[in-house]
Design a protein around this motif. Structure first.
Motif, PDB file in Angstrom:
ATOM      1  N   GLN A  21      -4.586 -20.320 -30.572  1.00 47.57           N
ATOM      2  CA  GLN A  21      -4.617 -19.319 -29.471  1.00 47.57           C
ATOM      3  C   GLN A  21      -4.398 -17.983 -30.254  1.00 47.57           C
ATOM      4  OE1 GLN A  21      -2.717 -21.079 -25.734  1.00 47.57           O
ATOM      5  NE2 GLN A  21      -1.079 -21.073 -26.880  1.00 47.57           N
ATOM      6  N   LYS A  22      -4.629 -17.455 -28.346  1.00 46.24           N
ATOM      7  CA  LYS A  22      -4.253 -15.888 -29.116  1.00 46.24           C
ATOM      8  C   LYS A  22      -4.839 -14.753 -26.932  1.00 46.24           C
ATOM      9  CE  LYS A  22      -8.640 -12.888 -30.735  1.00 46.24           C
ATOM     10  NZ  LYS A  22      -8.544 -12.406 -31.700  1.00 46.24           N
ATOM     11  N   ARG A  23      -3.691 -14.379 -27.311  1.00 50.29           N
ATOM     12  CA  ARG A  23      -4.002 -12.691 -26.287  1.00 50.29           C
ATOM     13  C   ARG A  23      -3.949 -11.642 -26.317  1.00 50.29           C
ATOM     14  NH1 ARG A  23      -1.236 -13.503 -19.832  1.00 50.29           N
ATOM     15  NH2 ARG A  23      -2.284 -12.511 -18.894  1.00 50.29           N
ATOM     16  N   GLU A  24      -4.456 -10.805 -26.087  1.00 52.65           N
ATOM     17  CA  GLU A  24      -4.538 -10.013 -26.195  1.00 52.65           C
ATOM     18  C   GLU A  24      -3.949  -8.664 -25.304  1.00 52.65           C
ATOM     19  OE1 GLU A  24      -7.595  -9.353 -29.737  1.00 52.65           O
ATOM     20  OE2 GLU A  24      -8.394  -9.327 -27.367  1.00 52.65           O
ATOM     21  N   ILE A  25      -3.298  -7.191 -25.349  1.00 55.88           N
ATOM     22  CA  ILE A  25      -2.987  -6.506 -24.534  1.00 55.88           C
ATOM     23  C   ILE A  25      -2.818  -5.570 -25.247  1.00 55.88           C
ATOM     24  CG2 ILE A  25      -0.552  -6.683 -25.558  1.00 55.88           C
ATOM     25  CD1 ILE A  25       1.440  -6.135 -23.244  1.00 55.88           C
ATOM     26  N   VAL A  26      -3.791  -4.194 -23.747  1.00 54.55           N
ATOM     27  CA  VAL A  26      -2.962  -3.066 -24.408  1.00 54.55           C
ATOM     28  C   VAL A  26      -2.743  -1.830 -24.291  1.00 54.55           C
ATOM     29  CG1 VAL A  26      -4.606  -0.420 -23.824  1.00 54.55           C
ATOM     30  CG2 VAL A  26      -6.500  -3.024 -24.441  1.00 54.55           C
ATOM     31  N   ILE A  27      -1.707  -1.288 -25.056  1.00 53.49           N
ATOM     32  CA  ILE A  27      -0.483  -0.450 -24.213  1.00 53.49           C
ATOM     33  C   ILE A  27      -0.909   1.219 -24.571  1.00 53.49           C
ATOM     34  CG2 ILE A  27       1.009  -1.717 -23.902  1.00 53.49           C
ATOM     35  CD1 ILE A  27       2.461  -1.027 -26.624  1.00 53.49           C
ATOM     36  N   THR A  28      -0.522   1.914 -23.277  1.00 50.45           N
ATOM     37  CA  THR A  28      -0.885   3.070 -23.682  1.00 50.45           C
ATOM     38  C   THR A  28       0.396   3.592 -24.045  1.00 50.45           C
ATOM     39  OG1 THR A  28      -2.426   3.309 -22.640  1.00 50.45           O
ATOM     40  CG2 THR A  28      -1.326   5.302 -23.075  1.00 50.45           C
ATOM     41  N   THR A  29       0.471   4.481 -25.294  1.00 50.88           N
ATOM     42  CA  THR A  29       2.148   5.555 -25.711  1.00 50.88           C
ATOM     43  C   THR A  29       1.866   6.296 -25.048  1.00 50.88           C
ATOM     44  OG1 THR A  29       0.327   6.777 -27.599  1.00 50.88           O
ATOM     45  CG2 THR A  29       2.046   4.824 -27.711  1.00 50.88           C
ATOM     46  N   GLU A  30       3.031   7.112 -24.898  1.00 50.84           N
ATOM     47  CA  GLU A  30       3.451   8.243 -24.059  1.00 50.84           C
ATOM     48  C   GLU A  30       3.658   9.575 -24.784  1.00 50.84           C
ATOM     49  OE1 GLU A  30       5.199   6.723 -19.691  1.00 50.84           O
ATOM     50  OE2 GLU A  30       6.708   6.409 -21.729  1.00 50.84           O
ATOM     51  N   GLU A  31       2.920   9.519 -25.725  1.00 55.07           N
ATOM     52  CA  GLU A  31       3.245  10.830 -26.577  1.00 55.07           C
ATOM     53  C   GLU A  31       1.685  12.168 -26.193  1.00 55.07           C
ATOM     54  OE1 GLU A  31       2.797   9.204 -29.732  1.00 55.07           O
ATOM     55  OE2 GLU A  31       0.657   8.006 -29.688  1.00 55.07           O
ATOM     56  N   PRO A  32       2.223  13.553 -26.919  1.00 52.86           N
ATOM     57  CA  PRO A  32       1.546  14.731 -26.474  1.00 52.86           C
ATOM     58  C   PRO A  32      -0.217  13.875 -27.025  1.00 52.86           C
ATOM     59  CG  PRO A  32       2.567  15.650 -28.053  1.00 52.86           C
ATOM     60  CD  PRO A  32       3.429  14.199 -27.816  1.00 52.86           C
ATOM     61  N   TYR A  33      -0.627  13.017 -27.676  1.00 58.50           N
ATOM     62  CA  TYR A  33      -2.528  12.819 -27.599  1.00 58.50           C
ATOM     63  C   TYR A  33      -1.915  10.958 -27.739  1.00 58.50           C
ATOM     64  CZ  TYR A  33      -2.526  17.676 -29.474  1.00 58.50           C
ATOM     65  OH  TYR A  33      -3.002  18.602 -29.790  1.00 58.50           O
ATOM     66  N   GLN A  35      -2.436   6.797 -27.436  1.00 53.60           N
ATOM     67  CA  GLN A  35      -3.161   6.184 -28.006  1.00 53.60           C
ATOM     68  C   GLN A  35      -3.381   5.065 -26.940  1.00 53.60           C
ATOM     69  OE1 GLN A  35      -4.723   7.051 -30.804  1.00 53.60           O
ATOM     70  NE2 GLN A  35      -3.906   9.134 -29.810  1.00 53.60           N
ATOM     71  N   ASN A  36      -3.902   4.238 -27.095  1.00 54.19           N
ATOM     72  CA  ASN A  36      -4.310   2.680 -26.399  1.00 54.19           C
ATOM     73  C   ASN A  36      -4.171   2.101 -27.341  1.00 54.19           C
ATOM     74  OD1 ASN A  36      -4.938   3.498 -23.727  1.00 54.19           O
ATOM     75  ND2 ASN A  36      -6.650   4.467 -24.445  1.00 54.19           N
ATOM     76  N   ILE A  37      -3.431   1.068 -27.729  1.00 57.59           N
ATOM     77  CA  ILE A  37      -3.308   0.029 -29.465  1.00 57.59           C
ATOM     78  C   ILE A  37      -3.380  -1.694 -28.687  1.00 57.59           C
ATOM     79  CG2 ILE A  37      -1.678  -0.410 -31.224  1.00 57.59           C
ATOM     80  CD1 ILE A  37      -2.277   2.813 -30.922  1.00 57.59           C
ATOM     81  N   LEU A  38      -4.346  -1.927 -29.109  1.00 58.99           N
ATOM     82  CA  LEU A  38      -4.700  -3.115 -28.810  1.00 58.99           C
ATOM     83  C   LEU A  38      -3.353  -4.270 -30.034  1.00 58.99           C
ATOM     84  CD1 LEU A  38      -6.357  -5.206 -27.410  1.00 58.99           C
ATOM     85  CD2 LEU A  38      -7.122  -5.374 -29.970  1.00 58.99           C
ATOM     86  N   VAL A  39      -2.499  -5.155 -28.756  1.00 56.69           N
ATOM     87  CA  VAL A  39      -1.675  -6.098 -29.967  1.00 56.69           C
ATOM     88  C   VAL A  39      -2.168  -7.317 -29.302  1.00 56.69           C
ATOM     89  CG1 VAL A  39       0.862  -6.748 -30.053  1.00 56.69           C
ATOM     90  CG2 VAL A  39      -0.376  -4.339 -29.857  1.00 56.69           C
ATOM     91  N   GLU A  40      -2.322  -8.083 -30.087  1.00 56.09           N
ATOM     92  CA  GLU A  40      -2.575  -9.365 -30.137  1.00 56.09           C
ATOM     93  C   GLU A  40      -1.083 -10.102 -30.144  1.00 56.09           C
ATOM     94  OE1 GLU A  40      -5.550 -10.617 -33.476  1.00 56.09           O
ATOM     95  OE2 GLU A  40      -3.987 -11.226 -34.448  1.00 56.09           O
ATOM     96  N   PHE A  41      -0.554 -11.406 -29.284  1.00 55.66           N
ATOM     97  CA  PHE A  41      -0.143 -12.298 -29.188  1.00 55.66           C
ATOM     98  C   PHE A  41      -0.530 -13.808 -29.226  1.00 55.66           C
ATOM     99  CE2 PHE A  41       1.299  -8.860 -27.184  1.00 55.66           C
ATOM    100  CZ  PHE A  41       2.961  -8.801 -27.239  1.00 55.66           C
ATOM    101  N   ILE A  42      -0.034 -14.490 -30.792  1.00 57.03           N
ATOM    102  CA  ILE A  42      -1.045 -16.090 -31.370  1.00 57.03           C
ATOM    103  C   ILE A  42       0.214 -17.145 -30.935  1.00 57.03           C
ATOM    104  CG2 ILE A  42      -2.815 -13.855 -33.295  1.00 57.03           C
ATOM    105  CD1 ILE A  42      -0.754 -15.281 -35.423  1.00 57.03           C
ATOM    106  N   GLN A  43      -0.771 -17.993 -30.960  1.00 51.94           N
ATOM    107  CA  GLN A  43      -0.011 -19.130 -31.000  1.00 51.94           C
ATOM    108  C   GLN A  43       1.434 -18.793 -29.846  1.00 51.94           C
ATOM    109  OE1 GLN A  43      -2.556 -20.430 -32.183  1.00 51.94           O
ATOM    110  NE2 GLN A  43      -1.538 -21.951 -33.527  1.00 51.94           N
TER     111      GLN A  43
END
Length: 119
Positions: A21-33, A35-43
């Motif tokens: 099993q896995k679940r994904e999350i997108v977080i947006t960094t706080e910087e001049p540019y 980034q939308n980063i996809l991170v997965e959490f497993i098991q």
């Protein structure tokens, strides 16, 4: 490694016939540019996202994973993934859950857990 950002999107848990099993999350960094980063959490790490909500500011501790795959035509391709293993709510967190969320697994150890200095 770690990433700090605002939760943009939480995906549903994906369960496979193999028991994986896995679940994904997108977080947006706080910087001049930002980034939308996809991170997965497993098991068992999927449970770390139980109390996380969109717009929360969190710090995710991550590992970067890479793998090689040969397609049916014999061409080798490489893929990377970002896997989360610990979450901390950042200072301006507005929710009511615990400040730190970790799985009850001994595999959640980091280099901070060991101190070989004599003082």
């Amino acid at each position: 490694m770690e990433i700090i950002g605002i939760v943009k999107k939480l995906f549903d848990i994906q369960k496979f016939n193999s028991g994986f099993q896995k679940r994904e999350i997108v977080i947006t960094t706080e910087e001049p540019y930002p980034q939308n980063i996809l991170v997965e959490f497993i098991q068992d790490k999927v449970d770390l996202l139980e109390n996380v909500k969109p717009k929360d500011k969190i710090k995710i501790f991550i590992n970067i994973r890479g793998r090689e795959w040969t397609n049916p035509e014999g061409i080798i391709k490489y893929f990377n993934s970002i896997q989360g293993w610990k979450i901390e709510y950042h200072s301006n967190y507005t929710g009511t859950s615990n400040k730190t969320s970790t799985a009850s697994s001994s595999s959640s150890l980091s280099s901070d857990d060991f101190d070989d200095l004599p003082f």
